[in-house]
Design a protein around this motif. Structure first.
Motif, short mmCIF file in Angstrom:
data_model
loop_
_atom_site.label_atom_id
_atom_site.label_comp_id
_atom_site.label_asym_id
_atom_site.label_seq_id
_atom_site.Cartn_x
_atom_site.Cartn_y
_atom_site.Cartn_z
N SER A 44 2.17 -35.07 -38.40
CA SER A 44 2.01 -34.26 -37.26
C SER A 44 2.03 -33.16 -38.18
O SER A 44 1.25 -31.75 -37.26
N ASP A 154 -2.74 -36.99 -31.52
CA ASP A 154 -1.65 -36.79 -32.07
C ASP A 154 -0.81 -38.35 -31.57
O ASP A 154 -0.31 -38.34 -30.00
N GLU A 155 -0.65 -39.42 -32.60
CA GLU A 155 -0.02 -40.57 -32.06
C GLU A 155 -1.17 -40.99 -30.15
O GLU A 155 0.53 -40.59 -29.21
MG MG Z 1 4.30 -37.29 -35.68
#
Ligand code: MG
Ligand code: ADP
Length: 302
Positions: A44, A154-155
């Motif tokens: 991240s 992100d994810e």
């Molecule tokens: Mg992360």
């Protein structure tokens, strides 16, 4: 020419923590990239840096070969790096219309994007009534409104149920097929294996591997073998450059020898016969990405 993003020796420290450590990689147009690493490995932070929401401590990055400044370049980037957040009392359509206004793009594309993420029939449903999967899909539609060159996620499947996960992965694949470059961060190996063609593996902010997913899976594999005189076989294997690592733990029935270049079982057998070794067991195996990932992330303890 077709380079979307280049990172050069990016480092980010938070006090004593080095979140990203001398990270370099390049993203070329038309591929699906995964940044893979366990929690806390700096995924991240890396995305935050290239999206200009986190300042790097050192190093540099450039978008689109540096043809325009980062601010301009980011107008061609679609990103979802936080939990989707829209106005709960507004419908899907109204929320996207607001995004269009903010991004200064036409609302004419809204239906298309809703269709792409499977929400066209829910366009007049309030955001508050959406499931987490639907919210995530709406966020993808929103990020696509200005037809970005690259979509960053992100994810993207965190917290979703299996069906929601499947839907998101299918949508990502569809977007990729339409020609949009994708960069996604994930701690899930199978996600990267299923969705991405290229992978950057991080551990503690450091790059362990960058390259095509298929190269990681198709690394030359390994052989399991044994002979009556295990010790002699071990020595012969270790002395041969064809094998880059030769392992046998006490509890193992066989020796595991990792190949440093492609070799057929027949060649290995022949080579050992020449050394006077008759094998009692020989099986060639290909190491899965999972095994390699686990191996990569368990090494290099620094
Ligand atoms: Mg992360
Ligand atoms: P990932 O996304 O791979 O889980 P992160 O980039 O979120 O990893 O975090 C990398 C490391 O940096 C972790 O050790 C995390 O605790 C630390 N970190 C991230 N953001 C901050 C912050 N704002 N302040 C202090 N430490 C942070």
């Amino acid at each position: 020419m077709n380079t979307i993003l280049t990172l050069e020796n990016i480092t980010k420290t938070y006090g004593k923590i080095t979140a990203v450590n001398q990270l370099s990689f390049t993203i070329e147009k038309g591929h699906v990239y995964g940044i893979l690493g366990p929690n806390g490995s700096g995924k991240s932070t890396t995305l935050g840096i290239v999206l200009n929401v986190v300042n790097a401590t050192s190093g540099s990055f450039k978008w689109f070969n540096g043809e325009e400044n980062t601010h301009q370049a980011l107008k061609k980037v679609g990103a979802i790096i936080e939990r989707p957040n829209f106005y709960p009392y507004m419908t899907a359509y109204q929320n996207l219309a607001l995004v269009c206004k903010i991004k200064n793009v036409s609302t004419s594309a809204i239906d298309d994007k809703l269709k792409l993420v499977g929400l066209l029939d829910r366009k007049n449903t309030k955001f508050s009534a959406f499931s987490l999967g639907m919210k995530q899909r709406l966020a993808i539609a929103s990020a696509l409104l200005n037809d970005p060159q690259i979509l960053i996620l992100d994810e993207p499947t965190n917290g979703l149920d299996p069906q929601g996960i499947h839907q998101i992965r299918e949508i990502i694949k569809t977007i990729a097929k339409m020609g949009t470059t994708i960069l996604l961060a994930s701690h899930l190996l199978d996600e990267v294996e299923k969705v991405c063609d290229h992978v950057v593996i991080l551990r503690k902010g450091q790059k362990l591997y960058a390259g095509p997913v298929h190269e990681l899976t198709a690394n030359h594999g390994y052989v399991e073998l044994n002979a009556q005189n295990t010790q002699q076989l071990m020595e012969v294997l270790k002395a041969n450059n064809l094998f880059e690592r030769v392992i046998k733990q006490d509890e193992d029935e066989f020796i595991t020898a990792f190949l440093s270049e492609p070799a057929k079982a027949e060649e290995i057998n022949e080579l050992l016969i020449e050394k006077g070794i008759i094998l009692s067991h020989l099986v060639k195996r290909k190491e899965s990405l999972e095994q390699q990932f686990l191996q990569l992330t368990s090494q290099k303890n620094t």
